[in-house]
Design a protein around this motif. Structure first.
Motif, PDB file in Angstrom:
ATOM      1  N   UNK A  15      46.134 -53.014  19.994  1.00  0.00           N
ATOM      2  CA  UNK A  15      45.278 -54.192  19.844  1.00  0.00           C
ATOM      3  C   UNK A  15      43.839 -53.719  19.696  1.00  0.00           C
ATOM      4  N   UNK A  16      43.364 -53.685  18.452  1.00  0.00           N
ATOM      5  CA  UNK A  16      42.042 -53.154  18.129  1.00  0.00           C
ATOM      6  C   UNK A  16      41.044 -54.302  18.203  1.00  0.00           C
ATOM      7  N   UNK A  17      40.382 -54.445  19.361  1.00  0.00           N
ATOM      8  CA  UNK A  17      39.574 -55.645  19.589  1.00  0.00           C
ATOM      9  C   UNK A  17      38.248 -55.328  20.248  1.00  0.00           C
ATOM     10  N   UNK A  18      37.236 -56.119  19.910  1.00  0.00           N
ATOM     11  CA  UNK A  18      35.918 -56.006  20.526  1.00  0.00           C
ATOM     12  C   UNK A  18      35.872 -56.720  21.875  1.00  0.00           C
ATOM     13  N   UNK A  19      36.480 -57.889  21.944  1.00  0.00           N
ATOM     14  CA  UNK A  19      36.412 -58.711  23.154  1.00  0.00           C
ATOM     15  C   UNK A  19      37.561 -58.388  24.098  1.00  0.00           C
ATOM     16  N   UNK A  20      37.235 -58.051  25.337  1.00  0.00           N
ATOM     17  CA  UNK A  20      38.290 -57.790  26.316  1.00  0.00           C
ATOM     18  C   UNK A  20      39.128 -59.040  26.561  1.00  0.00           C
ATOM     19  N   UNK A  21      38.519 -60.209  26.447  1.00  0.00           N
ATOM     20  CA  UNK A  21      39.274 -61.446  26.647  1.00  0.00           C
ATOM     21  C   UNK A  21      40.366 -61.603  25.596  1.00  0.00           C
ATOM     22  N   UNK A  22      40.056 -61.242  24.355  1.00  0.00           N
ATOM     23  CA  UNK A  22      41.060 -61.353  23.290  1.00  0.00           C
ATOM     24  C   UNK A  22      42.177 -60.333  23.493  1.00  0.00           C
ATOM     25  N   UNK A  51      44.818 -51.376  24.176  1.00  0.00           N
ATOM     26  CA  UNK A  51      43.597 -51.710  23.465  1.00  0.00           C
ATOM     27  C   UNK A  51      42.849 -50.498  22.946  1.00  0.00           C
ATOM     28  N   UNK A  52      42.243 -50.652  21.783  1.00  0.00           N
ATOM     29  CA  UNK A  52      41.364 -49.641  21.185  1.00  0.00           C
ATOM     30  C   UNK A  52      40.119 -50.349  20.651  1.00  0.00           C
ATOM     31  N   UNK A  53      39.192 -49.591  20.111  1.00  0.00           N
ATOM     32  CA  UNK A  53      38.015 -50.032  19.368  1.00  0.00           C
ATOM     33  C   UNK A  53      36.689 -49.867  20.094  1.00  0.00           C
ATOM     34  N   UNK A  54      36.564 -50.253  21.374  1.00  0.00           N
ATOM     35  CA  UNK A  54      35.229 -50.234  21.984  1.00  0.00           C
ATOM     36  C   UNK A  54      34.770 -48.833  22.357  1.00  0.00           C
ATOM     37  N   UNK A  55      35.691 -47.869  22.420  1.00  0.00           N
ATOM     38  CA  UNK A  55      35.391 -46.482  22.798  1.00  0.00           C
ATOM     39  C   UNK A  55      34.994 -46.355  24.265  1.00  0.00           C
ATOM     40  N   UNK A  56      35.185 -47.405  25.040  1.00  0.00           N
ATOM     41  CA  UNK A  56      34.832 -47.397  26.461  1.00  0.00           C
ATOM     42  C   UNK A  56      36.112 -47.624  27.279  1.00  0.00           C
ATOM     43  N   UNK A  57      36.569 -46.629  28.039  1.00  0.00           N
ATOM     44  CA  UNK A  57      37.824 -46.789  28.787  1.00  0.00           C
ATOM     45  C   UNK A  57      37.706 -47.840  29.887  1.00  0.00           C
TER      46      UNK A  57
END
Length: 256
Positions: free
Chosen positions: A149-156, A173-179
């Motif tokens: 799930x490549x998403x910016x919003x953690x809620x999504x 989840x991937x995309x934000x680069x922040x674990x």
């Protein structure tokens, strides 16, 4: 079964981490199946055919997922068309080159369905990932379902985890680069994390040199992004399954 997934690989430093650690990591974890998100592998934006080939043929990666930078490298469309194991988000428009999911067999004969989705919040225009994944699962059957799930919003991302709870073995989840610290098994048996993190240089800002990142916030002119170099870390998630459901989820970090 044991599924290993690496977070977004960023530039040459990230590729170095993959080459240095993945073979041993696969042995140490007894991983049966390896997924790598490679959308930032080429100079921080996109992936090249040569990188994909090295990972598939040289390192034994089973599936490469991507995201909003999937097509940043010129000419990569042909590779997406020819290589079914290189995925772009399934909820891209229907005429987009390549595939958004793939079904493969492990050495033990188990069938694994990997689905690549992209969120819509603060992301490029795309179709609804929730309806998209429902449509895929209506027509595809497998022993295990793994979702990037490549998403910016953690809620999504979290909403997708609950949406697929009990239907997917893992929503990662991937995309934000922040674990994130929310590794868990959801009530229906789905392993979940909002973001695996990245495989690359943590010495900058989400993998880019801090000077260019700061310039984008402080100046009218937007400096060109350059991949950072320091504090190299590989971030991965190991999911253990029994039957169609997850029984364990573990965060893995390796450094150079």
């Amino acid at each position: 079964m044991r599924i290993l997934m690496l977070g977004d690989v960023v530039g040459e430093p990230g590729r170095r981490l993959v080459e240095a650690h993945l073979p041993a990591l696969r042995r140490e974890t007894s991983a049966d199946f390896v997924v790598v998100n490679g959308e930032n592998a080429a100079h921080g934006h996109g992936i090249s055919e040569s990188i994909a080939r090295e990972w598939f043929d040289g390192l034994g990666v089973d599936v490469i997922t991507t995201g909003n930078h999937a097509f940043d490298v010129k000419g990569i469309e042909a590779t997406f068309r020819q290589e079914p194991r290189l995925l772009r988000p399934a909820n891209h428009p229907p005429d987009t080159p390549g595939n958004g999911w793939v079904k493969l067999h492990t050495a033990s004969g188990a069938e694994v369905l990997v689905i690549n989705l992209m969120g819509r919040v603060h992301m490029p225009p795309c179709e609804c990932p929730f309806r998209c994944v429902d449509a895929i699962l209506q027509k595809e059957r497998a022993d295990l379902v793994i979702v990037d799930m490549h998403a910016e919003a953690t809620s999504e991302a979290q909403a997708m985890g609950h949406h697929l709870d009990g239907r997917a073995a893992a929503v990662l989840g991937t995309h934000t680069h922040v674990p994130t610290l929310d590794t868990k098994i959801l009530p229906g048996g789905t392993a979940y994390v909002s973001d695996i993190g990245m495989t690359g240089p943590y010495g900058g800002v989400i993998g880019m040199k801090k000077e260019s990142s700061l310039g984008r916030f402080l100046k009218v002119q937007r400096p060109k992004y350059e991949v950072a170099e320091g504090d190299l870390q590989l971030h991965a998630i190991l999911v253990t399954t029994e039957g169609r459901k997850a029984t364990g989820i573990e965060r893995i970090i390796r450094t150079l």
